[in-house]
Design an enzyme around this catalytic site. Structure first.
Site, PDB file in Angstrom:
ATOM      1  N   VAL A 152       0.843  -1.200   0.000  1.00 34.46           N
ATOM      2  CA  VAL A 152       0.000   0.000   0.000  1.00 34.46           C
ATOM      3  C   VAL A 152       0.876   1.247   0.000  1.00 34.46           C
ATOM      4  CG1 VAL A 152      -1.870   1.216   1.161  1.00 34.46           C
ATOM      5  CG2 VAL A 152      -1.768  -1.278   1.260  1.00 34.46           C
ATOM      6  N   TYR A 153       1.878   1.262   0.860  1.00 32.87           N
ATOM      7  CA  TYR A 153       2.788   2.410   0.924  1.00 32.87           C
ATOM      8  C   TYR A 153       3.514   2.596  -0.401  1.00 32.87           C
ATOM      9  CZ  TYR A 153       6.591   5.438   2.476  1.00 32.87           C
ATOM     10  OH  TYR A 153       7.494   6.472   2.602  1.00 32.87           O
ATOM     11  N   SER A 154       4.066   1.523  -0.933  1.00 32.10           N
ATOM     12  CA  SER A 154       4.794   1.617  -2.191  1.00 32.10           C
ATOM     13  C   SER A 154       3.890   2.139  -3.305  1.00 32.10           C
ATOM     14  CB  SER A 154       5.377   0.253  -2.556  1.00 32.10           C
ATOM     15  OG  SER A 154       6.250   0.337  -3.659  1.00 32.10           O
ATOM     16  N   SER A 156       1.293   4.058  -2.977  1.00 31.71           N
ATOM     17  CA  SER A 156       1.008   5.480  -2.756  1.00 31.71           C
ATOM     18  C   SER A 156       2.157   6.352  -3.245  1.00 31.71           C
ATOM     19  CB  SER A 156       0.717   5.745  -1.271  1.00 31.71           C
ATOM     20  OG  SER A 156       1.898   5.718  -0.473  1.00 31.71           O
TER      21      SER A 156
END
Length: 242
Positions: A152-154, A156
């Site tokens: 999810v972070y990557s 974003s």
């Protein structure tokens, strides 16, 4: 660089700690006034009391749409103009997608993606009217490589890589430079979500950098002649293997 930014006004989101605070300190040392945007009013008050009159607090919760929409009005009411906008606020979650929750996904994407786009949308007309400005986005090396333990972070940060490059092309004929800084792991509050063993190993191996080292890169980007744009700067610990 003591007077390089005399007369300039910067606004930085997530400015009460980490990369935002380090960049604030660097800009003030170079002569700028800085509007520190954060939702933590107590932390803002403490930081601004320490940094002096050129540190101007502005309490905004970027996850609250009504509060987020007050960004430019708040900056102008306190500082009169805006020369540099640093969209720095963000959050982190790692682990397999199955280990998170829909609510956590929403929060991350709303802060890491939606708020950045809305903030740039809000400040852009002021810079276009003045014919000059700098917009810097804090991205991540995770926005340049698909990191399997933080999907999810990557994702974003990949979105931010695209957004910065599209906005750079939209605004470069209007006197506005747009770029991003993409650090590897930085010693900051975001690492609180790292597994303790991973954090210990990273510290022992020298695979982390300090916020000041990212701020130094941002200052380099901002201090280039106006005919030069640093479109993206990746800053890694030398021992970070990715």
């Amino acid at each position: 660089m003591a007077h390089a930014f005399d007369g300039k006004v910067a606004a930085i989101t997530g400015a009460a700690s980490g990369i935002g605070l380090a960049t604030t300190e660097a800009l003030i040392a170079a002569g700028a006034r800085v509007v520190l945007v954060d939702r933590d009013s107590k932390a803002l008050d403490a930081v601004c009391a320490r940094l002096g009159a050129n540190a101007i607090p502005l309490v905004i919760d970027l996850l609250d749409p009504a509060s987020c929409n007050t960004l430019l009005d708040g900056i102008l009411s306190k500082a009169g103009q805006l020369d540099i906008f640093h969209a720095n606020a963000g959050t982190y979650i790692g682990g397999d997608l199955s280990e998170t929750t829909p609510e956590t996904i929403d929060r991350m994407l709303n802060l890491n993606v939606n708020a950045v786009m809305k903030n740039v949308y809000t400040v852009m007309p002021h810079m276009i009217e003045r014919g000059t400005g700098d917009i810097i986005v804090t991205s991540s090396v995770a926005g340049h490589s698909a990191i399997p333990w933080e999907p999810v972070y990557s994702a974003s940060k990949w979105a931010m890589t695209c957004f910065v490059q599209t906005m750079r092309r939209q605004l470069n004929k209007k006197g506005i430079r747009v770029g991003s800084v993409s650090p590897g792991p930085v010693i900051s509050a975001l690492l609180a979500d790292w597994p303790e063993e991973n954090l210990r190993k990273a510290k022992e191996s020298g695979s982390l950098i300090e916020p000041k080292e990212v701020a130094d890169g941002i200052m380099f980007m901002l201090s280039r002649p106006r005919n030069v744009t640093i479109r993206d700067m990746v800053i890694l610990p030398s021992n970070f293997d990715i």
